[in-house]
Design a protein around this motif. Structure first.
Motif, mmCIF file in Angstrom:
data_model
loop_
_atom_site.group_PDB
_atom_site.id
_atom_site.type_symbol
_atom_site.label_atom_id
_atom_site.label_comp_id
_atom_site.label_asym_id
_atom_site.label_seq_id
_atom_site.Cartn_x
_atom_site.Cartn_y
_atom_site.Cartn_z
ATOM 1 N N ASN A 1 -0.920 32.775 -58.847
ATOM 2 C CA ASN A 1 -2.254 32.602 -58.274
ATOM 3 C C ASN A 1 -3.323 32.674 -59.355
ATOM 4 O O ASN A 1 -4.260 31.879 -59.385
ATOM 5 N N PHE B 1 -3.137 29.563 -61.486
ATOM 6 C CA PHE B 1 -3.659 28.399 -60.770
ATOM 7 C C PHE B 1 -5.185 28.408 -60.748
ATOM 8 O O PHE B 1 -5.833 27.397 -61.039
ATOM 9 N N SER C 1 1.233 26.006 -58.272
ATOM 10 C CA SER C 1 0.666 25.941 -56.922
ATOM 11 C C SER C 1 1.595 26.449 -55.838
ATOM 12 O O SER C 1 1.269 26.345 -54.655
ATOM 13 N N SER D 1 3.397 28.401 -52.991
ATOM 14 C CA SER D 1 2.904 29.391 -52.039
ATOM 15 C C SER D 1 3.916 30.512 -51.882
ATOM 16 O O SER D 1 5.118 30.308 -52.035
ATOM 17 N N GLN E 1 6.532 21.299 -52.981
ATOM 18 C CA GLN E 1 5.932 21.428 -54.310
ATOM 19 C C GLN E 1 6.625 20.499 -55.301
ATOM 20 O O GLN E 1 5.973 19.835 -56.112
ATOM 21 N N THR F 1 -6.560 32.623 -51.739
ATOM 22 C CA THR F 1 -6.010 31.876 -52.870
ATOM 23 C C THR F 1 -4.918 30.925 -52.405
ATOM 24 O O THR F 1 -4.834 29.780 -52.855
ATOM 25 N N GLU F 2 -4.089 31.396 -51.492
ATOM 26 C CA GLU F 2 -3.044 30.537 -50.933
ATOM 27 C C GLU F 2 -3.661 29.319 -50.247
ATOM 28 O O GLU F 2 -3.139 28.205 -50.350
ATOM 29 N N LYS G 1 -4.900 26.748 -52.859
ATOM 30 C CA LYS G 1 -3.785 25.983 -53.426
ATOM 31 C C LYS G 1 -3.337 24.894 -52.460
ATOM 32 O O LYS G 1 -3.110 23.745 -52.859
#
Length: 228
Positions: A46, A49, A106, A108, A129, A201-202, A205
């Motif tokens: 995180n 990113f 990125s 999760s 991803q 943050t998730e 992304k």
């Protein structure tokens, strides 16, 4: 008349319960440690990113260079044209690497998903991803500019065909749009690094990948039409 249970059976049952309890304890401890490691891995991702998003990579210089190549005249000095193409190759390689790294960071957080090696020795956690990473590879600009460079020096006289110029204009326009999309997430990244939490943050992304996907698909489409 009730029979007494042999002492040996009681002893065996006690030992069995102890073994089961011991292994349950070890399993739960190991699972907790694994979950903690996964969470730490994700916290690191995180942070990486958000840092990439905050610092960003401007696609504008690359778009401007490609536009200049698309406008060169047939009488242009070949050395000057090749210099522009080489500059575009350098800038496109940097841009491609930036986007690939952004996608790699990125992933999760999913508690039952383990990080693993995927395409090009990257470490990611989901098929989605990996699909985005592969799409970015298909949309890469470096190989396109490499082909332009090769064809330019191979052809006599040294000219850039009109269909190539049209393709370059389309690519430059799409790169500008991609840059605008990425810049729109920059302020969110700055805020989130200071005040955001894990969940927000998730979300960033997820939103970022969803927003850049159409741009990558468009770049793939432009390149595919050119090669038809």
């Amino acid at each position: 008349m009730n029979k007494k249970i042999p002492k040996q059976l009681w002893l065996f049952a006690a030992i069995l319960l102890f073994i089961i309890g011991f292994f349950n304890y070890r399993y739960n401890t190991a699972k907790e440690q694994t979950d903690n490691l996964k969470e730490l891995y994700q916290v690191k991702n995180n942070r990486g990113f958000l840092t990439l998003l905050r610092q960003g990579h401007s696609y504008i210089p690359l778009a401007e260079t490609i536009e200049k190549i698309s406008k060169v005249s047939d009488q242009e000095d070949p050395a000057k044209v090749q210099k522009l193409i080489e500059l575009a190759k350098t800038r496109s390689k940097e841009a491609d690497q930036y986007l690939a790294t952004l996608i790699e960071f990125s992933d999760s957080y999913v508690s039952d998903s383990d990080p693993r090696f995927m395409a090009n020795h990257t470490v990611m956690t989901s098929k989605n991803q990996e699909d985005m990473f592969m799409l970015a590879l298909q949309a890469d600009i470096f190989m396109t500019m490499y082909e332009v460079s090769y064809n330019y020096w191979k052809d006599q006289p040294k000219l850039i065909p009109q269909d190539t110029k049209r393709m370059l204009v389309s690519i430059a326009n799409e790169l500008r749009s991609l840059d605008e999309t990425l810049q729109s997430f920059k302020d969110r990244a700055v805020y989130n690094m200071e005040w955001g939490d894990f969940a927000s943050t998730e979300q960033i992304k997820d939103f970022t990948l969803r927003e850049i996907k159409p741009h990558l698909e468009k770049l793939v489409e432009i390149k595919s039409k050119f090669r038809e």
